[in-house]
Design an enzyme around this catalytic site. Structure first.
Site, mmCIF file in Angstrom:
data_model
loop_
_atom_site.group_PDB
_atom_site.id
_atom_site.type_symbol
_atom_site.label_atom_id
_atom_site.label_comp_id
_atom_site.label_asym_id
_atom_site.label_seq_id
_atom_site.Cartn_x
_atom_site.Cartn_y
_atom_site.Cartn_z
ATOM 1 C CG ASN A 10 -1.767 1.250 1.376
ATOM 2 O OD1 ASN A 10 -1.636 1.909 0.514
ATOM 3 N ND2 ASN A 10 -2.257 1.256 2.725
ATOM 4 C CE LYS A 12 -0.338 3.115 4.686
ATOM 5 N NZ LYS A 12 -0.028 3.260 6.259
ATOM 6 C CG HIS A 93 -5.839 2.298 5.138
ATOM 7 N ND1 HIS A 93 -5.269 2.852 6.223
ATOM 8 C CD2 HIS A 93 -4.685 1.228 5.200
ATOM 9 C CE1 HIS A 93 -4.383 2.689 6.489
ATOM 10 N NE2 HIS A 93 -3.872 1.525 5.984
ATOM 11 C CD GLU A 95 -2.925 5.290 6.672
ATOM 12 O OE1 GLU A 95 -2.670 5.465 5.425
ATOM 13 O OE2 GLU A 95 -1.882 4.922 7.435
ATOM 14 C CD GLU A 162 -3.652 -2.309 7.348
ATOM 15 O OE1 GLU A 162 -2.739 -2.876 6.778
ATOM 16 O OE2 GLU A 162 -4.418 -1.501 6.974
ATOM 17 N N GLY A 168 2.466 1.892 10.716
ATOM 18 C CA GLY A 168 3.504 2.938 10.527
ATOM 19 C C GLY A 168 4.439 3.248 11.913
ATOM 20 C CB SER A 207 5.063 -1.899 11.883
ATOM 21 O OG SER A 207 4.691 -0.803 12.177
HETATM 22 P P1 PGA Z 1 2.873 0.111 7.527
HETATM 23 O O1 PGA Z 1 1.484 0.190 6.857
HETATM 24 O O2 PGA Z 1 3.278 -1.379 7.006
HETATM 25 O O3 PGA Z 1 3.485 1.313 7.051
HETATM 26 O O4 PGA Z 1 2.666 0.191 9.078
HETATM 27 C C1 PGA Z 1 0.463 -0.517 6.769
HETATM 28 C C2 PGA Z 1 -0.802 -0.100 6.313
HETATM 29 O O5 PGA Z 1 -1.286 1.028 6.621
HETATM 30 O O6 PGA Z 1 -1.394 -0.783 5.339
#
Ligand code: PGA
Length: 255
Positions: A10, A12, A93, A95, A162, A168, A207
């Site tokens: 992803n 982003k 997601h 976010e 998630e 992140g 992560s």
């Molecule tokens: P990350 O993000 O691997 O940077 O923690 C995962 C995601 O938001 O899909």
């Protein structure tokens, strides 16, 4: 029976023309690991060029509108994603649930529109740290799954667990916590879809990197990963594909 692992990057809000060489390198590495399904969800502006940079590789989007067309400034519908060459989309997601106020019912409508159009679809769920600390993680995520799941053909549906606090941050849920949550999600999938719910892949995200992927893929009911930061560079993403390939080789059979 274990399902074939699905490892999706992803990107982003990252990715311009200069990054297409990473798409190509990741696609080439994925082609050499046929035991694993892989894909990259890039910004909408990059989809068409990513498809050209990686023929035959799965390129996806990070959101889709639930309607087929209309007066929706700034939005993109499923037909547009197909037109650009995408075959996959992420919906819900955390976010987007956070910054775009997407609710479970919105996520469900998006998933239904995406699946109806033939896009493989990843529905994301996950709890905040406050919810986990309150001991409500399983109940909260189970309710999210129940309310976000599409009531449509689910052959191309995956669910990504998630935990928000792991995205992140470098923090990863423990194998025991992942196992508990994936088992709870599997139970909800079977409750919703019967036996077909056993074939919906459940990805872990938060992560994931080369150094922890093998441990995560060894957890029961972890059928893949949704990877943010470590998907931007082939050098970081390919070790995760390798861990998935190794997990598959160690498994008794592939569905
Ligand atoms: P990350 O993000 O691997 O940077 O923690 C995962 C995601 O938001 O899909």
């Amino acid at each position: 029976m274990p399902l074939k692992k699905f490892v999706v990057g992803n990107w982003k809000m990252h990715g311009v023309a200069a990054d297409l060489e990473q798409v190509t390198a990741i696609a080439e590495a994925a082609a050499e690991r046929p035991g694993v399904d892989a894909g990259l969800c890039v910004p909408a502006t990059l989809i068409e060029r990513a498809v050209r940079a990686a023929p035959g590789f799965t390129i996806g989007a990070q959101d889709v509108h639930h309607l087929e067309k209309g007066a929706h400034t700034g939005d993109v519908c499923a037909a547009m994603l197909h037109d650009a060459g995408a075959s996959l989309v992420i919906v819900g997601h955390s976010e987007r649930r956070d910054s775009h106020r997407e609710r479970d019912e919105d996520v469900r409508a998006k998933a239904e529109a995406a699946l109806r159009s033939g896009l493989a679809t990843i529905v994301c769920v996950g709890e905040s740290l406050a919810v986990r600390d309150a001991g409500e993680a399983v109940a909260t995520v189970s309710a999210q799954v129940d309310a976000s799941l599409p009531r449509s053909d689910i052959a191309k549906l995956s669910v990504a667990y998630e935990p928000i606090w792991a995205i992140g941050t470098g923090k990863v849920a423990s194998p025991d916590d992942i196992e508990e949550m994936h088992a709870a999600i599997r139970e909800r999938l079977v409750a919703a879809y019967g036996e077909a719910g056993r074939h919906v892949r459940i990805l872990y995200g938060g992560s994931v990197k080369g150094s922890n992927a093998a441990e995560i893929f060894a957890v029961p009911d972890v059928d893949g990963a949704l990877v943010g930061g470590a998907s931007l560079k082939a050098a970081d993403f390919v070790p995760i594909l390798d861990a998935a390939a190794a997990a598959v080789e160690g498994a008794p059979a592939i569905a």
